[in-house]
Design an enzyme around this catalytic site. Structure first.
Site, PDB file in Angstrom:
ATOM      1  N   ALA A  66       0.850  -1.186   0.000  1.00 31.34           N
ATOM      2  CA  ALA A  66       0.000   0.000   0.000  1.00 31.34           C
ATOM      3  C   ALA A  66       0.893   1.246   0.000  1.00 31.34           C
ATOM      4  O   ALA A  66       2.091   1.169   0.256  1.00 31.34           O
ATOM      5  CB  ALA A  66      -0.904  -0.005   1.228  1.00 31.34           C
ATOM      6  N   GLY A 109      -0.184  -5.074   0.517  1.00 32.57           N
ATOM      7  CA  GLY A 109      -1.383  -4.924  -0.295  1.00 32.57           C
ATOM      8  C   GLY A 109      -1.225  -5.523  -1.682  1.00 32.57           C
ATOM      9  O   GLY A 109      -2.203  -5.963  -2.289  1.00 32.57           O
ATOM     10  N   GLU A 112      -1.971  -9.100  -1.235  1.00 29.47           N
ATOM     11  CA  GLU A 112      -3.416  -9.232  -1.019  1.00 29.47           C
ATOM     12  C   GLU A 112      -4.180  -9.058  -2.327  1.00 29.47           C
ATOM     13  O   GLU A 112      -5.173  -9.753  -2.576  1.00 29.47           O
ATOM     14  CB  GLU A 112      -3.872  -8.214   0.020  1.00 29.47           C
ATOM     15  CG  GLU A 112      -3.359  -8.552   1.415  1.00 29.47           C
ATOM     16  CD  GLU A 112      -3.590  -7.452   2.423  1.00 29.47           C
ATOM     17  OE1 GLU A 112      -4.108  -7.734   3.510  1.00 29.47           O
ATOM     18  OE2 GLU A 112      -3.243  -6.285   2.125  1.00 29.47           O
ATOM     19  N   GLU A 132       3.640  -5.974   6.962  1.00 37.45           N
ATOM     20  CA  GLU A 132       2.983  -4.902   7.729  1.00 37.45           C
ATOM     21  C   GLU A 132       3.467  -4.827   9.176  1.00 37.45           C
ATOM     22  O   GLU A 132       3.447  -3.757   9.782  1.00 37.45           O
ATOM     23  CB  GLU A 132       1.463  -5.099   7.701  1.00 37.45           C
ATOM     24  CG  GLU A 132       0.795  -4.847   6.350  1.00 37.45           C
ATOM     25  CD  GLU A 132       0.727  -6.084   5.463  1.00 37.45           C
ATOM     26  OE1 GLU A 132      -0.008  -6.044   4.467  1.00 37.45           O
ATOM     27  OE2 GLU A 132       1.440  -7.084   5.760  1.00 37.45           O
TER      28      GLU A 132
END
Length: 258
Positions: A66, A109, A112, A132
């Site tokens: 992200a 992300g 994901e 993370e």
């Protein structure tokens, strides 16, 4: 189609190739990119001339996570109101199959997003992780759930709690990816796989994808009941009649998607 060139689209017969286009940030998934990606996928999903999608990044990074700068100073209320993760839910509603073609880093992300696709084809040099924990947080876009279903509790715990990164070979061994190919061939092979899938019966593809996904979300008896309903339903389609006639006549079927 794309509004800000954050997602590039190429149409190759019945396959759409979507390329994440933030090379200066290793394709970090900011809000603008995610919204453009989901809008584009939904538009392409309505195009009956297409049968399968390939989602990719660059040779260096599928997506390195992200966009941390976008979230660093956000409060819990900011995250809730801006719904940074909400766009991830939209990919699960795409009816056509999506193949993630992964090269380089596929982290946070990015991992994901790849796991939200239906299949993952990896270049030999690809690396998968959920780092993370290094930022004082945890995966929030399905990472703990999809990763655990793919690789099992032990490996998922190590990746989520201790930043373990999987090589492409390990990702294949643990069931995270479908196939590993040489770096120079990953895009060619992903497009070839997508072309094979796109040549299948469109309604059966859509309903087969839905049934497999439901297997991860429901009890066995309920899933079998839903599968049977979908199987019987397909006998009302023109494609079912054409497919079985073509089989009997030893010829290639001409699918109509009806």
């Amino acid at each position: 189609m794309p509004k800000n060139d954050l997602v590039l689209v190429e149409i190759k017969d019945r396959v759409a190739l979507l390329t994440l286009n933030r090379p200066e940030a290793m394709n970090a998934l900011n809000s603008a990119l995610m919204l453009e990606l989901m809008d584009t996928l939904e538009e392409l999903d309505r195009d009956d001339s297409l049968g399968c999608f390939v989602l990719t990044g660059s040779a260096k990074a599928f997506a390195a996570g992200a966009d941390i700068k976008e979230m660093a100073e956000a409060s819990s209320i900011d995250m809730l109101l801006k719904d940074h993760i909400g766009p991830f839910d939209r990919i699960t509603r795409i009816g056509k199959p999506i193949i993630a073609a992964v090269s380089g880093w596929c982290l946070g992300g990015g991992n994901e997003l790849a796991m939200s696709c239906d299949m993952i084809l990896a270049a030999e040099g690809a690396k998968f992780g959920q780092p993370e924990i290094n930022l004082g947080v945890m995966p929030g876009a399905g990472g703990t759930q999809r990763l655990t279903r793919a690789v099992g509790k032990a490996i998922a715990m190590e990746m989520v709690l201790n930043n373990r990164t999987l090589s492409a070979a390990e990702a294949l061994q643990y069931g995270l990816v479908n196939k590993v190919v040489p770096d120079e061939r990953y895009m060619e092979d992903a497009l070839a796989l997508a072309a094979e899938i796109a040549a299948r019966a469109p309604l059966a593809l859509r309903m087969g994808k839905q049934a497999v996904n439901r297997a991860l979300e429901t009890h066995l008896a309920d899933g079998i009941a839903e599968e049977r309903h979908a199987f019987y339903f397909l006998f009302s389609s023109e494609d079912q009649k054409e497919g079985m006639r073509a089989f009997s006549e030893k010829r290639k079927p001409d699918w109509k998607g009806k």
